[in-house]
Design an enzyme around this catalytic site. Sequence first.
Site, mmCIF file in Angstrom:
data_model
loop_
_atom_site.group_PDB
_atom_site.id
_atom_site.type_symbol
_atom_site.label_atom_id
_atom_site.label_comp_id
_atom_site.label_asym_id
_atom_site.label_seq_id
_atom_site.Cartn_x
_atom_site.Cartn_y
_atom_site.Cartn_z
ATOM 1 N N LYS A 69 61.244 56.282 122.449
ATOM 2 C CA LYS A 69 60.982 57.714 122.642
ATOM 3 C C LYS A 69 59.781 57.901 123.542
ATOM 4 C CE LYS A 69 61.972 61.939 121.453
ATOM 5 N NZ LYS A 69 61.865 62.244 122.892
ATOM 6 N N LYS B 3 51.515 55.775 119.100
ATOM 7 C CA LYS B 3 51.501 57.186 118.673
ATOM 8 C C LYS B 3 52.534 57.421 117.579
ATOM 9 C CE LYS B 3 51.346 59.799 122.333
ATOM 10 N NZ LYS B 3 51.620 60.691 123.478
ATOM 11 N N LYS C 230 58.761 55.422 128.095
ATOM 12 C CA LYS C 230 58.256 56.433 129.033
ATOM 13 C C LYS C 230 58.993 56.302 130.343
ATOM 14 C CE LYS C 230 54.883 59.520 129.006
ATOM 15 N NZ LYS C 230 54.313 60.098 127.778
#
Length: 472
Positions: free
Chosen positions: A71, A95, A107
């Site tokens: 993600k 994160k 990303k």
Amino acid sequence: MSNQPYSFFHSVEKSFDKAAKFTKWEKGLLEQIKACNSIYSMRFPVKMDDGRIEVIEAYRVQHSQHKSPCKGGIRFSDEVNQDEVMALASLMTYKCAIVNVPFGGGKGGIKINPRKYSTYELEKITRRYTSELVKKNFIGPGIDVPAPDYGTGEREMAWIVDTYASLKPGDIDAAGCVTGKPISQGGVHGRKEATGLGVFFGTREVCNMPEVMNKLGMSLGIEGKRIVVQGMGNVGYFCAKFFREHGAKVIAIAEYEGAVFNENGLNEEELFQHRKKSGSILNFPGATNIEKTTEALEIECDILVPAALENVINGNNAPRIKAKIIAEAANGPLTPEADEIFVQKGVLVIPDMYLNAGGVTVSYFEWLKNLSHVRYGRMEKRFTENMNSRILSQIESLTGKEVAEKERNFIKHGADEIDLVHSGLEETMISATREIMEIWHNNPSIPDMRTAAYVSAINKVGTSYTELGIFP
Ligand code: GLU
């Protein structure tokens, strides 16, 4: 300071190594956690409006598949390069772990300045990028789920989901291939403001901790705090809005063309409209111009919120920064050199990969909504309202008194999607803040909050890898 060219990925590795010393994991496992698992670097041609063919440079990095899907956002910027995307993908892994969102980190980036392209050209670039990802199995609700980032928003996410769905006919979960979509395309209420709101919730929680605030010599709470925000994109705008609405004063806002300052506080919405009309945030009525935008970071204030790009506060300007708290809304705005300077100066840095996790947290809610095919609150809203009305009527008849209209409406109200999303986000940010602070508190040799956040992330990813049984 070193003379090496700046590498964002190297900065992330450095912060990771600093924290790894406070964990129990063996070297090999730490190396695996740190490494970027899959890197897809691509070039594809797109025909521009004037008939010219342009070769577009783009990337998608999957840092870790210890949980699926991967993600993380997709950014459109002139500065995109493989090192940057690798760093950002790594931060996504940490994160997600910190806020207990069950994803690996990913990303994407396309090396373009979106302001230089027409809407039609941008659509062609985005759709072509998506089909390249489909071809290599780098996108899908169970594989890798992009989202907005710097230079992208709902519009681009709508193009992505449409391209994906048309290449995967019959895939009932296709809407879950990307998050940050418009509501009409399967988005969730509250995603747009999520990162800014998460930054606010996290910072507020820190500002409500008496021992932290005493150490900084600051009063408790957000009210009356003087804030400087760098960046008026989605994240910066909503940070400014939530701080202002909760009684703080946003005394300066910076953008790439310059910054504006007003001791009595700025209204971000009026400033946004002013910029839309005039093309610049400068010359905003009642405010002073700061032509050199980087000077805004050095203004005397309580909380500095860098909400733009990485590497804006480094060994050069960190000594001149006067804020007592730095709330990292952007990814990687501080270099490791800046971190060290702030530890010495006693400045509290609330680290990016936890503080700006509101975006991915609400993305998780959106993804769950897509997979469940039902809007949050649909099943229980009316039931709750009927039940609450009954309880209120009972209270009134038993006491012989009437509940005031405003209070009655508040108590009666059954949760809408937005209420549930905001409440889930608030809970996530508060518990993550407390978890990190506890790690820091229990190990006083941890130098800063970033290191404590990394320790939390490394422990969670380490546990997950171990339990996967890859390292017997
Ligand atoms: N681009 C955002 C980030 O850096 C959001 C990612 C997501 O929602 O997947 O956290």
